[in-house]
Design a protein around this motif. Structure first.
Motif: not given
Length: 157
Positions: A144-152
Motif C-alpha cells: 500500500w505504499g510507504r509505511r512508518l514503523a513503530y515498536e514498543k
C-alpha cells in the motif's frame, strides 16, 4: 459483521475528511474481517453493550519478518493491525484503552514487543502511537505504499 463494516466505513470517511487515504477499495472487507476472526486475532470492544472498536492482533506476523533491518528487538512480537473506533466514541481516547488492553494481553502471553505501522499521512495514528510510547524505528515500502514503523518494548514481561 455489519456493525464492524459500519465502523470501518466511518473510519475511511473520517480519514478522507482530514486529508488522507489509508484504507482503499473497501478495505478491510468482510472477507478480511472473517479471516481475522477465523485466525483468532480479532478483538472487538464494546461499551454499554454496543460494538465500538476493533483491532486485529497478529503474533509474529510473517510480513514483518521481511523488514528485519528496521526492528530493534529480536524477540517474539505482536502486531497491531486495523485499529478503528466508531464515530460515536471518536475523540474520547478509546484507542489508548484498546492499545493498553492489547499490551496487557501480550504481556500475559510473555510477548515483550508490540509493533505497528501506519501511512505517512495518518496524523491520528501517529499521534496515538507516540502518546502511548511507541517508538518510530524507520520506514518500509509495503503493497500500500510507504509505511512508518513503530515498536514498543513492554515492561514487566
Amino acid at each position: 459483521m455489519g456493525r464492524l463494516l459500519e465502523i470501518f466505513d466511518s473510519a475511511r470517511a473520517f480519514q478522507r475528511s482530514i486529508g488522507f487515504r489509508q484504507w482503499e477499495d473497501g478495505y478491510p472487507s468482510a472477507g478480511v474481517l472473517e479471516s481475522d476472526i477465523n485466525n483468532g486475532g480479532a478483538r472487538v470492544f464494546t461499551e454499554a453493550g454496543a460494538i465500538v472498536g476493533y483491532v486485529f492482533l497478529a503474533l509474529n506476523d510473517e510480513a514483518y519478518l521481511d523488514f528485519r533491518g528496521i526492528w530493534p528487538s529480536a524477540s517474539d512480537f505482536g502486531v497491531i493491525h486495523r485499529l478503528a473506533v466508531s464515530e460515536d466514541i471518536r475523540g474520547r481516547h478509546k484507542s489508548d484503552s484498546i492499545l493498553k488492553m492489547i499490551e496487557d494481553e501480550c504481556r500475559s502471553m510473555g510477548i515483550k514487543v508490540i509493533r505497528a505501522d501506519t501511512g505517512e499521512n495518518n496524523i491520528i495514528m501517529k499521534r496515538i502511537l507516540h502518546k502511548n510510547d511507541y517508538v518510530f524505528v524507520g520506514t518500509f515500502d509495503f503493497r500500500w505504499g510507504r509505511r512508518l514503523a513503530y515498536e514498543k518494548v513492554l515492561v514487566g514481561v
